[in-house]
Write a protein that holds these residues in place. Structure first.
Motif, PDB file in Angstrom:
ATOM      1  N   ARG A   1       0.619 -39.332  16.278  1.00  0.00           N
ATOM      2  CA  ARG A   1       0.910 -39.856  14.817  1.00  0.00           C
ATOM      3  C   ARG A   1       1.188 -40.355  14.306  1.00  0.00           C
ATOM      4  NH1 ARG A   1      -1.108 -35.279  15.636  1.00  0.00           N
ATOM      5  NH2 ARG A   1      -0.302 -33.039  15.020  1.00  0.00           N
ATOM      6  N   LEU A   2       0.670 -41.110  13.235  1.00  0.00           N
ATOM      7  CA  LEU A   2       0.889 -42.245  12.467  1.00  0.00           C
ATOM      8  C   LEU A   2       1.960 -41.834  11.512  1.00  0.00           C
ATOM      9  CD1 LEU A   2       1.148 -45.419  12.332  1.00  0.00           C
ATOM     10  CD2 LEU A   2      -0.821 -45.511  10.586  1.00  0.00           C
ATOM     11  N   LEU A   3       4.023 -42.516  11.421  1.00  0.00           N
ATOM     12  CA  LEU A   3       4.289 -41.963  10.058  1.00  0.00           C
ATOM     13  C   LEU A   3       4.274 -43.227   8.877  1.00  0.00           C
ATOM     14  CD1 LEU A   3       6.330 -39.846   9.514  1.00  0.00           C
ATOM     15  CD2 LEU A   3       8.107 -41.626  10.054  1.00  0.00           C
ATOM     16  N   THR A   4       2.934 -42.695   8.305  1.00  0.00           N
ATOM     17  CA  THR A   4       2.666 -43.742   7.065  1.00  0.00           C
ATOM     18  C   THR A   4       4.202 -43.931   6.385  1.00  0.00           C
ATOM     19  OG1 THR A   4       1.982 -42.293   6.002  1.00  0.00           O
ATOM     20  CG2 THR A   4      -0.091 -43.176   7.627  1.00  0.00           C
ATOM     21  N   ARG A   5       4.471 -44.757   6.092  1.00  0.00           N
ATOM     22  CA  ARG A   5       5.297 -45.596   4.387  1.00  0.00           C
ATOM     23  C   ARG A   5       4.537 -46.126   3.955  1.00  0.00           C
ATOM     24  NH1 ARG A   5       8.489 -49.641   5.385  1.00  0.00           N
ATOM     25  NH2 ARG A   5      10.092 -47.787   5.598  1.00  0.00           N
ATOM     26  N   ARG A   6       5.066 -46.042   2.487  1.00  0.00           N
ATOM     27  CA  ARG A   6       4.998 -46.676   0.489  1.00  0.00           C
ATOM     28  C   ARG A   6       6.124 -46.512   0.061  1.00  0.00           C
ATOM     29  NH1 ARG A   6       3.568 -42.472  -2.205  1.00  0.00           N
ATOM     30  NH2 ARG A   6       2.654 -40.488  -1.776  1.00  0.00           N
ATOM     31  N   ASN A   7       6.283 -46.882  -1.058  1.00  0.00           N
ATOM     32  CA  ASN A   7       6.841 -47.111  -2.249  1.00  0.00           C
ATOM     33  C   ASN A   7       6.874 -45.490  -2.617  1.00  0.00           C
ATOM     34  OD1 ASN A   7       8.455 -47.623  -4.257  1.00  0.00           O
ATOM     35  ND2 ASN A   7       6.624 -47.883  -5.191  1.00  0.00           N
ATOM     36  N   SER A   8       7.397 -45.044  -3.117  1.00  0.00           N
ATOM     37  CA  SER A   8       7.525 -43.555  -3.833  1.00  0.00           C
ATOM     38  C   SER A   8       6.346 -43.486  -5.731  1.00  0.00           C
ATOM     39  CB  SER A   8       9.037 -43.282  -4.133  1.00  0.00           C
ATOM     40  OG  SER A   8       8.839 -41.489  -4.521  1.00  0.00           O
ATOM     41  N   VAL A   9       5.728 -43.437  -6.025  1.00  0.00           N
ATOM     42  CA  VAL A   9       5.156 -43.514  -6.634  1.00  0.00           C
ATOM     43  C   VAL A   9       4.775 -42.049  -7.544  1.00  0.00           C
ATOM     44  CG1 VAL A   9       3.961 -45.710  -7.149  1.00  0.00           C
ATOM     45  CG2 VAL A   9       2.947 -43.377  -5.583  1.00  0.00           C
ATOM     46  N   PRO A  10       5.285 -42.028  -9.606  1.00  0.00           N
ATOM     47  CA  PRO A  10       5.166 -40.608  -9.970  1.00  0.00           C
ATOM     48  C   PRO A  10       3.378 -39.799  -9.223  1.00  0.00           C
ATOM     49  CG  PRO A  10       5.265 -42.464 -11.327  1.00  0.00           C
ATOM     50  CD  PRO A  10       5.172 -42.927  -9.949  1.00  0.00           C
ATOM     51  N   ASP A  11       3.043 -40.554  -9.416  1.00  0.00           N
ATOM     52  CA  ASP A  11       1.248 -40.044  -9.219  1.00  0.00           C
ATOM     53  C   ASP A  11      -0.168 -40.512  -8.397  1.00  0.00           C
ATOM     54  OD1 ASP A  11      -1.007 -38.191  -8.823  1.00  0.00           O
ATOM     55  OD2 ASP A  11      -1.303 -37.523 -11.248  1.00  0.00           O
TER      56      ASP A  11
END
Length: 910
Positions: free
Chosen positions: A419-429
């Motif tokens: 698996r690749l556990l992707t990560r990013r800033n949380s955004v509304p949509d």
């Protein structure tokens, strides 16, 4: 839902946020309705200590009273907020007829630990002699017995540099954002559902990397304060202290660094040393030792803890494919580049067997993952020593990854083991903005930009998730432009602007500058164009968000930037000369564009550089705009307007040569070079005399793509200013030359740092250092929405929008763009003639959100064209009473313009 009932209630731009520390948070809402003319004329907000008191008769915290305003937001104005407290609020609005709505459903916010004396916890770490080894990984834990039912549990937690917090064997959080220890971020984490009555265990895996790009100098440390409130009304506080136990984790601490930028080690993990079950109750800690206590907070070097008001989310991505090479290696393809952490489950490990892994962006001809092409001189390898039987390879830090190669795993691997556990800033949509057209390449470029911007946002905006992971000011501005339009993102942008404001006060308060990258491990460092672009960023963010608090805090820094510009104005020419900054580096007196090949031969050998002067004029103009928005004295506003005008006139007098601008000049002579940069920027910043706009635009468009991803937003802006949508389409879709379509044609899945990342004519050391995951080039998404879809927000926070579909370039488009007041939807089509005698037809449908006015500018190629609205003919000069409901006026000029209120409308031109 009743008529006009407010929805989407947000506090400090988040729904029901936990752990904020703003003393007077902004409260916002909207109304979901397609009713024509629907707008707000007044509002009332109430704030209470419990949800059952949300009634005008029982308010016990704050009542705004009825306020006559069309703005769908208020700033909290009640008594001082208490730490660790939940506040509930509701709003009602009055519509255009003066009718009140029902009260909204309740919303809430929760404060964090707002004052230093709220902290009882100590900073702890493993015992050391003070010479901290770079790349430390340390476990910390303690048992926790709970004897009665929990009503609410919160952990206030921070670490230098980062932690993974676990409760009862489950990871519950990760953080914080990188920062300086005298302004250390902490997070508020709900443990209400994680803790149980009886025996519990709380712990963290803590990583300290040492200073580097995006990581300020600090010391290893961890702090956690758990506040428990029980169903019987009693409370308990659990803090980090000498009773916590620590243990060195299974990462080798003598591993080399991945590169000389980020200070992250190559992760070499001994799976045999993993303390399985370490965060579960009853785990045997006989070999663990007592934590060393640095001191109760605040203690050096952590003198201040501040709430982190944004978050990173993680989600797994399955492999698109997995190849088994003849060498025995496996190569996993995740389909496109993500920022993420790979994970591999080995089912039948052999005790002590070493498995080498490497991530990458590209594959060599033999199918293996490339070690130099696309890696940005970063060692993207890993090593895992297997335990006997099942073992999980799970590194701590993320990289930009498309491919993962696993050498000699000792067993057959299937896709369900990786698996690749992707990560990013949380955004509304993540899908708030959409676009679809008759041109598949434009659609593909839109998605390329959307994906790139999404994963170019981590704890901060990052230039690339692989090489530097640093928050560079102009990169951040570019990515922010995309995220605010594409995802309705606000929190990461306001955090980033606040951080660059702090960079000014930390390093540059006497000089009027800002750091080029912040936070950072190498201290004071600036780039002149980055500093003078800051006022534009602040202003653009304010226009889309309406965030007056950020505007107010930023204004003194904007004034300092303006003063910095004015100090460099030459008395004879009126131009900015030798703008100080970037000392003793390749950025000195201006970067122009980056990397160097993206300057396309720009002549930098002049005291007054055209691009620098244009950006300085922009900074002065934005200082005037911000002063006006903040109701500053008229003399103050006039000062900045006059200085901008003077610099504009000097640019025109000394740097323009007919239909083009030269690259620079001094008091006696001027460059003979006329780059695209030099002409595009004056056009984008509205500095070209009106009589010359068309000829300058012709020159800019004829040059094609001669600006890099860092500055291309100004090229796109220049073409939009001159109404050249067909030129924008050409830039976006040309797969043969520099640009986004060429990235796609070469197999790229993320926007690049340079259009020429794979250009064989570049020296190998340059080519191998170029990033193929630079989100700064994602600004094309904004141009597609504004120029090709034709949605142009105007005014502040979506109060007005212009719908201006292009007359040329595309035959159809549909999509939407979020605003603070709701989503603007547009679909239009240029219909081809069925016979030569037929007139061309144009169709447009648009939905304008609540509380928003709009101007629809329809393309009319013939003076006798017939325009209909909802099937009824309309023409210039018609009285408002003769127009359909919601249409307020009609004007006929270069385009047929119709002024509207909220609602859905259908137009046709024949």
């Amino acid at each position: 839902m009743s008529r006009n009932q407010p929805v989407d209630l947000r506090t400090a731009y988040a729904q029901n946020p936990v752990g904020i520390d703003e003393p007077a948070p902004n409260l916002r809402w909207r109304v979901d309705t397609e009713r024509r003319t629907a707008r707000q004329t007044a509002c009332r907000v109430i704030v209470t200590s419990t949800p059952d008191r949300l009634s005008p008769r029982t308010v016990d915290v704050w009542d705004s009273g009825k306020q006559s305003t069309g703005r769908p937001s208020v700033t909290y104005g009640g008594p001082a907020l208490e730490s660790g407290t939940v506040y509930y609020w509701a709003v009602r609005v009055w519509d255009e007829a003066g009718k009140p709505s029902e009260w909204s459903e309740p919303a809430c916010w929760e404060t964090g630990l707002r004052h230093a004396d709220d902290w009882q916890a100590s900073w702890i770490r493993r015992p050391e002699d003070g010479s901290f080894q770079r790349g430390q990984f340390t476990y910390v834990r303690r048992p926790l017995t709970i004897e009665t039912e929990i009503d609410r549990a919160r952990a206030y937690v921070s670490a230098s540099h980062q932690y993974e917090l676990s409760v009862n064997g489950t990871q519950v959080d990760r953080g914080p954002s990188f920062s300086y220890p005298d302004y250390q971020y902490y997070k508020t984490v709900s443990l209400t559902d994680a803790l149980v009555t009886g025996e519990n265990a709380v712990g963290a895996l803590v990583h300290w990397s040492g200073e580097g790009q995006g990581r300020p100098a600090a010391e290893p440390g961890f702090i956690c304060q758990i506040e428990l409130r029980f169903a019987d009304g009693t409370e308990r506080t659990v803090v980090t202290d000498g009773s916590w136990l620590v243990r060195t984790a299974e990462w080798r601490e003598d591993a080399p660094l991945r590169n000389d930028e980020i200070a992250e080690p190559v992760e070499r993990i001994d799976g045999r040393a993993e303390p399985n079950g370490w965060s579960e109750p009853g785990f045997d800690t006989e070999t663990w030792e007592a934590a060393a206590v640095v001191g109760t907070h605040p203690t050096e070097p952590w003198t201040r803890l501040v709430a982190q008001n944004c978050d990173v989310v993680r989600s797994p991505v399955e492999p698109a494919s997995i190849d088994h090479l003849g060498s025995g290696s496996y190569v996993v393809d995740f389909g496109r580049i993500y920022a993420g952490i790979p994970a591999v489950r080995f089912e039948a490990g052999d005790d002590g067997h070493r498995v080498k892994l490497k991530a990458g962006y590209r594959r060599d001809d033999d199918g293996t993952v490339a070690e130099t092409d696309g890696t940005q001189w970063t060692d993207m390898s890993y090593e895992y020593v297997q335990p006997e039987g099942e073992g999980w390879f799970r590194p701590f830090n993320s990289l930009g990854i498309r491919y993962l190669q696993i050498d000699d795993p000792g067993e057959s691997l299937d896709t369900d083991q990786v698996r690749l556990l992707t990560r990013r800033n949380s955004v509304p949509d993540t899908g708030a903005a959409t676009f679809e057209s008759a041109n598949e390449t434009v659609d593909s470029v839109f998605e390329l930009a959307r994906h790139s911007a999404l994963y170019g946002c981590q704890e901060q905006f990052v230039d690339t998730p692989t090489r530097e992971k640093g928050q560079f000011l102009l990169d951040a501005f570019n990515i922010s432009q995309t995220t605010t339009h594409a995802f309705a993102e606000r929190r990461l942008t306001r955090k980033a602007i606040a951080e660059f404001i702090r960079s000014h006060y930390r390093y540059w308060a006497c000089e009027g500058r800002l750091n080029a990258v912040y936070p950072n491990g190498d201290g004071k460092r600036d780039i002149p164009e980055f500093t003078v672009s800051f006022p534009e960023w602040v202003w653009q963010y304010y226009r889309i968000s309406g965030d007056r608090q950020t505007l107010d805090v930023a204004y003194p820094v904007v004034q300092s930037v303006a003063a910095y510009v004015e100090r460099h104005v030459d008395g004879d020419t009126g131009l900015v000369m030798h703008l100080s900054g970037g000392d003793n580096s390749c950025y000195e007196e201006g970067i122009i564009d980056w990397p160097p090949e993206m300057r396309y031969g720009y002549d930098r050998d002049w005291a007054a550089r055209t691009t620098v002067n244009v950006l300085c004029a922009g900074a002065l103009g934005r200082a005037a705009d911000i002063a006006a928005a903040l109701d500053r004295p008229e003399c103050e506003q006039a000062h900045y307007r006059d200085r901008r005008r003077d610099l504009r006139d000097a640019i025109d007098a000394h740097l323009r040569r007919g239909d083009r601008y030269v690259d620079g000049c001094d008091a006696a002579d001027a460059s003979t070079s006329t780059s695209q940069h030099a002409s595009a920027l004056p056009l984008a910043f509205d500095l070209v005399p009106k009589a010359h706009v068309d000829t300058v635009a012709d020159r800019v468009a004829a040059d094609g793509m001669k600006m890099g991803p860092m500055t291309v937003r100004w090229l796109l802006g220049a073409l939009a200013t001159a109404d050249r949508p067909e030129a924008v389409v050409d830039l976006v879709t040309d797969a043969e030359t520099d640009g986004w379509a060429n990235i796609l044609a070469q197999g790229g899945t993320f926007t690049w740092e340079s259009w020429r990342c794979r250009d064989p004519s570049l020296p190998a050391d340059h080519r191998h250092n170029r990033s193929e995951s630079h989100a700064m080039g994602s600004t094309v998404l904004v141009s597609i929405l504004r120029t090709l879809l034709g949605v142009r927000p105007d005014g502040i926070a979506g109060e007005h929008v212009e719908i201006r579909p292009p007359a040329t370039g595309l035959t159809s488009a549909s999509g939407q763009m979020p605003t603070e007041r709701g989503t603007v939807e547009v679909a239009w089509t240029h219909e081809a003639n069925e016979t030569p005698a037929d007139s061309p037809k144009f169709r447009l449908e648009t939905t304008i959100p609540w509380n928003t006015s709009a101007t629809v500018a329809l393309p009319t190629r013939e003076r006798d064209a017939t325009v209909t609205a909802d099937g009824e003919p309309i023409q210039s000069g018609m009285r408002a009473t003769a127009l359909a409901d919601g249409i307020t006026s009609v004007q006929d000029g270069k385009r047929f313009e119709v002024d509207l209120t909220s609602g859905t409308y259908r137009f046709a031109v024949e």
